[in-house]
Design a protein around this motif. Structure first.
Motif, PDB file in Angstrom:
ATOM      1  N   SER A  24       1.594   1.350   8.570  1.00  0.00           N
ATOM      2  CA  SER A  24       1.975   0.472   9.675  1.00  0.00           C
ATOM      3  C   SER A  24       1.331   0.952  10.973  1.00  0.00           C
ATOM      4  N   ALA A  27       1.677  -2.801  17.243  1.00  0.00           N
ATOM      5  CA  ALA A  27       0.781  -3.783  17.855  1.00  0.00           C
ATOM      6  C   ALA A  27       0.878  -3.695  19.376  1.00  0.00           C
ATOM      7  N   SER A  31       5.638  -4.812  18.521  1.00  0.00           N
ATOM      8  CA  SER A  31       6.228  -4.885  17.190  1.00  0.00           C
ATOM      9  C   SER A  31       5.403  -4.038  16.225  1.00  0.00           C
ATOM     10  N   TYR A  33       3.507  -3.648  12.676  1.00  0.00           N
ATOM     11  CA  TYR A  33       2.827  -4.476  11.682  1.00  0.00           C
ATOM     12  C   TYR A  33       2.452  -3.661  10.452  1.00  0.00           C
ATOM     13  N   SER A  35      -0.060  -4.859   7.525  1.00  0.00           N
ATOM     14  CA  SER A  35      -0.912  -5.934   7.019  1.00  0.00           C
ATOM     15  C   SER A  35      -0.950  -5.932   5.504  1.00  0.00           C
ATOM     16  N   ILE A  52       6.348  -7.571   9.507  1.00  0.00           N
ATOM     17  CA  ILE A  52       6.470  -7.265  10.933  1.00  0.00           C
ATOM     18  C   ILE A  52       7.887  -6.762  11.162  1.00  0.00           C
ATOM     19  N   THR A  70       2.046 -19.017  14.096  1.00  0.00           N
ATOM     20  CA  THR A  70       2.720 -17.941  13.385  1.00  0.00           C
ATOM     21  C   THR A  70       3.952 -18.496  12.695  1.00  0.00           C
TER      22      THR A  70
END
Length: 144
Positions: A24, A27, A31, A33, A35, A52, A70
């Motif tokens: 992780s 961002a 938050s 993230y 992926s 997230i 989103t």
């Protein structure tokens, strides 16, 4: 009718790909993230999918995603607030099991006032793991 823009340019020789969970990162908007499917992981051309998190007692900075829609599913955690609109005038409460849609270009702030991390499965129509976020510091002091 097929949308030609979403069709693979060379479908021959393509195969399914499995993506193992990745590390992780925090961002730019605050938050966390993780992926999954992205341009970097599988060569996706129009989709990002990942997890997230918004840790307990934290909030994001005011921001918008320029050109990216989103979609989120809150999978765990207590209630969080999503403030949105040109002056962050709208507040919606999101609970585990709720879906959330944020249109492209809409300013927003997520606030987690609880004692649990809020977890989301998220997708957007941009394959970059670090999509272009536009921070909006002029709105940060609006949300209490």
């Amino acid at each position: 009718m097929k949308n030609e823009a979403t069709q693979p340019k060379n479908p021959h020789g393509l195969t399914a790909k499995v993506v193992r969970g990745s590390g992780s990162y925090v961002a730019e908007q605050g938050s966390v993230y993780r992926s999954g499917v992205s341009a970097q992981s599988v060569g996706s051309s129009i989709l990002w999918l990942g997890m997230i998190s918004l840790p307990a007692g934290r909030r994001t900075k005011a921001h918008r995603h320029e050109g990216h829609e989103t979609a989120l599913l809150m999978t765990a955690g207590q209630e969080i607030e999503i403030w949105s609109g040109s002056e962050l005038e709208q507040c919606e409460l999101v609970h585990a099991g709720d879906y959330l849609f944020i249109p492209a270009g809409v300013p927003h702030v997520a606030v987690n006032r609880s004692t649990e991390s809020a977890e989301f499965l998220g997708a957007r129509n941009d394959p970059a793991a670090n999509e272009s976020v536009v921070l909006m510091p002029e709105l940060d002091n609006i949300v209490p």
